[in-house]
Design a protein around this motif. Structure first.
Motif, PDB file in Angstrom:
ATOM      1  N   VAL A 131     -23.300  -6.481 -23.243  1.00  0.00           N
ATOM      2  CA  VAL A 131     -22.547  -5.479 -23.895  1.00  0.00           C
ATOM      3  C   VAL A 131     -23.273  -4.221 -23.404  1.00  0.00           C
ATOM      4  O   VAL A 131     -22.428  -3.135 -23.268  1.00  0.00           O
ATOM      5  CB  VAL A 131     -22.484  -5.822 -25.369  1.00  0.00           C
TER       6      VAL A 131
ATOM      7  N   GLN B 235     -21.592  -1.227 -21.804  1.00  0.00           N
ATOM      8  CA  GLN B 235     -21.400   0.083 -22.418  1.00  0.00           C
ATOM      9  C   GLN B 235     -21.996   1.330 -21.777  1.00  0.00           C
ATOM     10  O   GLN B 235     -21.658   2.538 -21.591  1.00  0.00           O
ATOM     11  CB  GLN B 235     -21.951   0.141 -23.665  1.00  0.00           C
TER      12      GLN B 235
ATOM     13  N   LYS C 195     -14.014  -1.575 -19.420  1.00  0.00           N
ATOM     14  CA  LYS C 195     -13.504  -1.698 -20.751  1.00  0.00           C
ATOM     15  C   LYS C 195     -13.114  -2.880 -21.021  1.00  0.00           C
ATOM     16  O   LYS C 195     -13.114  -3.820 -22.145  1.00  0.00           O
ATOM     17  CB  LYS C 195     -12.622  -0.668 -20.885  1.00  0.00           C
ATOM     18  N   GLU C 196     -12.418  -3.703 -20.120  1.00  0.00           N
ATOM     19  CA  GLU C 196     -11.570  -4.917 -20.456  1.00  0.00           C
ATOM     20  C   GLU C 196     -12.801  -5.992 -20.440  1.00  0.00           C
ATOM     21  O   GLU C 196     -12.811  -6.786 -21.075  1.00  0.00           O
ATOM     22  CB  GLU C 196     -10.759  -5.422 -19.415  1.00  0.00           C
TER      23      GLU C 196
ATOM     24  N   LEU D  67     -16.008  -5.292 -21.389  1.00  0.00           N
ATOM     25  CA  LEU D  67     -16.413  -5.086 -22.470  1.00  0.00           C
ATOM     26  C   LEU D  67     -15.846  -5.760 -23.536  1.00  0.00           C
ATOM     27  O   LEU D  67     -16.554  -6.130 -24.459  1.00  0.00           O
ATOM     28  CB  LEU D  67     -16.786  -3.647 -22.745  1.00  0.00           C
ATOM     29  N   GLU D  68     -14.587  -5.790 -23.797  1.00  0.00           N
ATOM     30  CA  GLU D  68     -13.861  -6.091 -24.703  1.00  0.00           C
ATOM     31  C   GLU D  68     -14.068  -7.714 -24.933  1.00  0.00           C
ATOM     32  O   GLU D  68     -14.190  -8.293 -26.155  1.00  0.00           O
ATOM     33  CB  GLU D  68     -12.467  -5.998 -24.807  1.00  0.00           C
ATOM     34  N   VAL D  69     -13.828  -8.464 -23.683  1.00  0.00           N
ATOM     35  CA  VAL D  69     -14.204  -9.768 -23.514  1.00  0.00           C
ATOM     36  C   VAL D  69     -15.709 -10.197 -24.088  1.00  0.00           C
ATOM     37  O   VAL D  69     -15.753 -11.027 -24.817  1.00  0.00           O
ATOM     38  CB  VAL D  69     -14.009 -10.162 -22.291  1.00  0.00           C
TER      39      VAL D  69
ATOM     40  N   GLN E  23     -17.455  -8.473 -26.010  1.00  0.00           N
ATOM     41  CA  GLN E  23     -17.841  -8.054 -27.843  1.00  0.00           C
ATOM     42  C   GLN E  23     -17.185  -9.197 -28.400  1.00  0.00           C
ATOM     43  O   GLN E  23     -17.609  -9.708 -29.465  1.00  0.00           O
ATOM     44  CB  GLN E  23     -17.175  -6.668 -27.771  1.00  0.00           C
ATOM     45  N   HIS E  24     -15.617  -9.660 -28.047  1.00  0.00           N
ATOM     46  CA  HIS E  24     -15.239 -10.917 -28.519  1.00  0.00           C
ATOM     47  C   HIS E  24     -16.114 -12.179 -28.562  1.00  0.00           C
ATOM     48  O   HIS E  24     -16.263 -12.845 -29.585  1.00  0.00           O
ATOM     49  CB  HIS E  24     -13.858 -11.006 -28.032  1.00  0.00           C
TER      50      HIS E  24
END
Length: 277
Positions: A84, A88, A160-161, A163-165, A167-168
């Protein structure tokens, strides 16, 4: 034979490095006259130590795979935090690059507008051609900057996609870790007092065993699949590997005058009555 309860006597401890062969029980079989404790007392203490360690093994077994699962989740979370953080940092770098490219495009267009205005005031063809070339160059610079903005925008969206994965996944792992820790804490709390008492008893027993014999015990125990280094003879067989023990050897074991090692598995053998059964 009745259960032996030897008196705790003061003796000189033997250092493990003095034992040949890495401290095996076979090597220790020649030490029956060493120290103030009788061999029967030494065997008794070894058997008591084995019982204490087996009780600890049972407590740890109750915890099952939870400690390993907790460790695995902590490792996953550490890795995901790193991922992450890296994404970022990459997102910020791309956003900064996009902002710079946009600024480059605006500056290039401003120059195109400036040079286009200057063309109406030139005094000769040479100045006009020079401005025309500069206008063309700045126009290409603006187009290149726009192209880079579009390319970086696509990469930015992908990051960003990702990163979202990540983070989830990190959030899910943290929830799993919290639940596993709670589950493990419950088990640990339930057995903490018993574990502490057994550890203290184990330490007291170990203080009565000379270093060489203790080192041999730990070595055999670490290599045994079930953690058994000292076993009783039951139904004429070794309590560790269940191979038959010859009658004369069983008699020597009952006499408790020397260390008898199972010729099949290497465990030390003691009389079945030593555990009071």
């Amino acid at each position: 034979m009745s259960t032996v309860k030897p008196k705790m006597s003061t003796k000189t401890k033997q250092h493990p490095e003095h034992t040949a062969g890495g401290g095996s029980f076979a090597m220790l079989s020649t030490l029956s006259n060493e120290g103030e404790l009788s061999m029967e007392a030494k065997l008794y203490f070894l058997f008591q130590l084995q019982q204490a360690d087996s009780q600890l093994d049972h407590i740890y077994l109750m915890r099952g795979e939870l400690p390993l699962e907790v460790q695995d989740l902590e490792d996953d979370i550490l890795g995901l935090n790193t991922r992450v953080g890296n994404i970022q940092a990459e997102v910020k770098a791309i956003e900064k690059d996009i902002a710079q490219r946009k600024l480059d495009a605006e500056n290039a267009r401003a120059l195109v507008e400036k040079y286009t205005g200057q063309q109406s005031n030139v005094k000769n063809n040479r100045e006009y051609d020079s401005l025309s070339k500069e206008i063309e160059y700045q126009g290409l610079e603006a187009e290149l900057a726009d192209k880079r903005v579009r390319e970086f925008s696509v990469v930015l969206k992908e990051r960003k996609e990702q990163l979202e994965v990540a983070q989830h996944a990190l959030a899910d792992r943290e929830i799993d870790l919290e639940n596993k820790k709670k589950e493990l804490d419950v088990i640990v709390r339930e057995t903490a007092k018993e574990e502490e008492e057994i550890k203290k008893r184990s330490e007291q027993i170990q203080s009565q065993i000379d270093d060489r014999m203790l080192a041999a015990y730990k070595k055999v125990r670490s290599n045994a699949r079930n953690g058994l280094a000292v076993v009783t003879v039951r139904r004429d067989a070794c309590g560790g590997c269940f191979n038959k023990i010859p009658p004369q050897r069983q008699l020597d074991i009952r006499m408790s005058k020397k260390i008898i090692v199972c010729e099949y598995c290497g465990r030390i053998l003691v009389d079945g009555e030593m555990d009071g059964k």
